[in-house]
Design a protein around this motif. Structure first.
Motif, short mmCIF file in Angstrom:
data_model
loop_
_atom_site.label_atom_id
_atom_site.label_comp_id
_atom_site.label_asym_id
_atom_site.label_seq_id
_atom_site.Cartn_x
_atom_site.Cartn_y
_atom_site.Cartn_z
N GLN A 7 -55.34 -35.79 -61.77
CA GLN A 7 -55.18 -34.97 -62.97
C GLN A 7 -54.57 -33.61 -62.66
O GLN A 7 -53.98 -32.97 -63.52
N LEU A 56 -46.98 -47.04 -70.31
CA LEU A 56 -47.14 -47.13 -68.85
C LEU A 56 -46.26 -48.22 -68.26
O LEU A 56 -45.57 -47.99 -67.26
N GLY A 79 -55.90 -41.71 -66.50
CA GLY A 79 -54.84 -41.34 -65.57
C GLY A 79 -55.27 -41.18 -64.13
O GLY A 79 -54.44 -40.92 -63.27
N THR A 80 -56.55 -41.35 -63.85
CA THR A 80 -57.04 -41.16 -62.48
C THR A 80 -57.58 -42.44 -61.87
O THR A 80 -57.97 -42.44 -60.70
N THR A 113 -55.42 -44.96 -70.48
CA THR A 113 -54.75 -43.82 -71.10
C THR A 113 -55.42 -43.39 -72.41
O THR A 113 -55.03 -42.36 -72.97
N THR A 172 -56.29 -39.60 -76.87
CA THR A 172 -55.67 -39.41 -75.58
C THR A 172 -55.76 -37.93 -75.20
O THR A 172 -55.93 -37.07 -76.06
N LEU A 191 -49.34 -37.45 -67.78
CA LEU A 191 -50.29 -38.42 -67.22
C LEU A 191 -49.64 -39.79 -67.09
O LEU A 191 -49.72 -40.43 -66.03
N VAL A 192 -48.98 -40.26 -68.16
CA VAL A 192 -48.36 -41.58 -68.14
C VAL A 192 -47.20 -41.62 -67.15
O VAL A 192 -47.03 -42.60 -66.42
N ARG A 238 -46.79 -39.80 -64.42
CA ARG A 238 -47.31 -39.76 -63.05
C ARG A 238 -47.94 -41.11 -62.68
O ARG A 238 -47.72 -41.64 -61.58
N ALA A 239 -48.71 -41.67 -63.61
CA ALA A 239 -49.35 -42.96 -63.33
C ALA A 239 -48.31 -44.07 -63.17
O ALA A 239 -48.43 -44.92 -62.28
#
Length: 307
Positions: A72, A119, A196-197, A235, A279, A286-287, A289-290
């Motif tokens: 995060q 994603l 996201g983690t 997500t 969300t 977040l999306v 990076r994931a």
């Protein structure tokens, strides 16, 4: 207070609903590893028989989660470590479902225009596909760079294409005859801390949209005729779950006994007929990076020497 109830796609959260010695979970095993330096936890939940599947509400199979709360914060070194860890776990899982695979189809599920559901398409955009290279440059090229032939598809959603994603994937599988499908999709979680983690991979396939009650055609060995590995990142969180969590903390601070808290929260949840998902504020980042992390893990599995 233990978090129970609420929609989730994560097997590790479903397991948290039960006491350690619950008789219903004799067919469920859990193994955990923890990398202290990077603060990364790897949990492997195995559902081994029908009784465990009934209790968990999930098919028999293996569910691996890689959790890294530091994602995060956008730590690039941590993201790379998570990608390496995910690649290692993905290769191990593939080894358990059969011999060495010659052809892989990676499918990005979801709606590119709806950020929490993007994603799959985002991950597909970052893949270094190899099938066309091997077809053009031959077996010598494949062996030189230790490549696995894989291709990718962003299947879209029913409202965009007029076709179920399952129909699209089944058609491509019928034409190309891959050995395994890797399906990437956004998931739902119960805990906001897992958005996201946490990355889950499983050998049981996937039901697109199941986490938010929007079930579509399953993608699994039964429907496609070949093994399907699902990779997902949560997500969204059910709004009722967040409310339950906050109310539980408030009631506990007020000294309400835990059993009474559970009864109040259960009644409140039954009275709430609406389903609403939320969300986090930084969902775009977040999306992205994931998706990059999942794509990098797949690239590391199948074309490491081209990176």
């Amino acid at each position: 207070m233990k978090q129970t109830g609420g929609r989730t796609d994560l097997a590790v959260e479903l397991r948290e609903d039960f006491p350690e010695d619950d008789e219903r979970l004799k067919g469920v095993t859990v193994k955990e590893e923890y990398h202290r330096h990077h603060r990364v936890r790897i949990s492997t939940v195995r559902i081994t028989d029908a009784s465990g599947a009934r209790a968990m509400g999930r098919p028999v199979g293996t569910y691996i989660t890689v959790e890294a709360k530091g994602l995060q914060e956008g730590e690039e070194r941590l993201r790379r470590f998570v990608a390496e860890t995910l690649a290692e776990q993905l290769l191990r899982l593939m080894e358990t479902i059969g011999d060495e695979k010659k052809e892989i189809l990676v499918v990005g599920l979801g709606n590119r225009e709806a950020t929490p559901d993007a994603l799959g398409p985002v991950a597909v955009d970052s893949l270094v596909v190899t099938r066309h290279l091997i077809l053009q440059l031959g077996e010598e090229f494949r062996e030189k760079y230790h490549l696995t032939s894989f291709c990718a598809l962003a299947a879209g959603v029913l409202a965009q294409t007029g076709m179920e994603s399952g129909e699209v994937v089944k058609s491509v599988v019928g034409e190309m005859h891959p050995d395994v499908v890797i399906a990437i999709d956004a998931l739902a979680a119960r805990s906001t801390e897992r958005l996201g983690t946490t990355i889950q991979i499983t050998d049981t396939g996937i039901y697109p949209g199941a986490g938010i009650g929007n079930n579509r055609q399953a993608l699994n060995k039964e429907t496609l005729g070949i093994p399907v590995i699902a990779v997902g990142v949560p997500t969204v969180v059910d709004a009722a779950t967040i409310l339950r969590e906050r109310m539980g903390e408030y009631l506990k601070k007020k000294g309400v006994p835990e059993a009474e808290c559970e009864e109040i929260l259960r009644e409140a949840q039954q009275d709430d007929g609406q389903v609403l998902f939320v969300t986090p504020k930084g969902i775009d980042e977040l999306v992205h990076r994931a998706g990059e992390t999942v794509a990098e893990a797949i690239n590391l599995c199948f074309c490491r020497e081209l990176l």
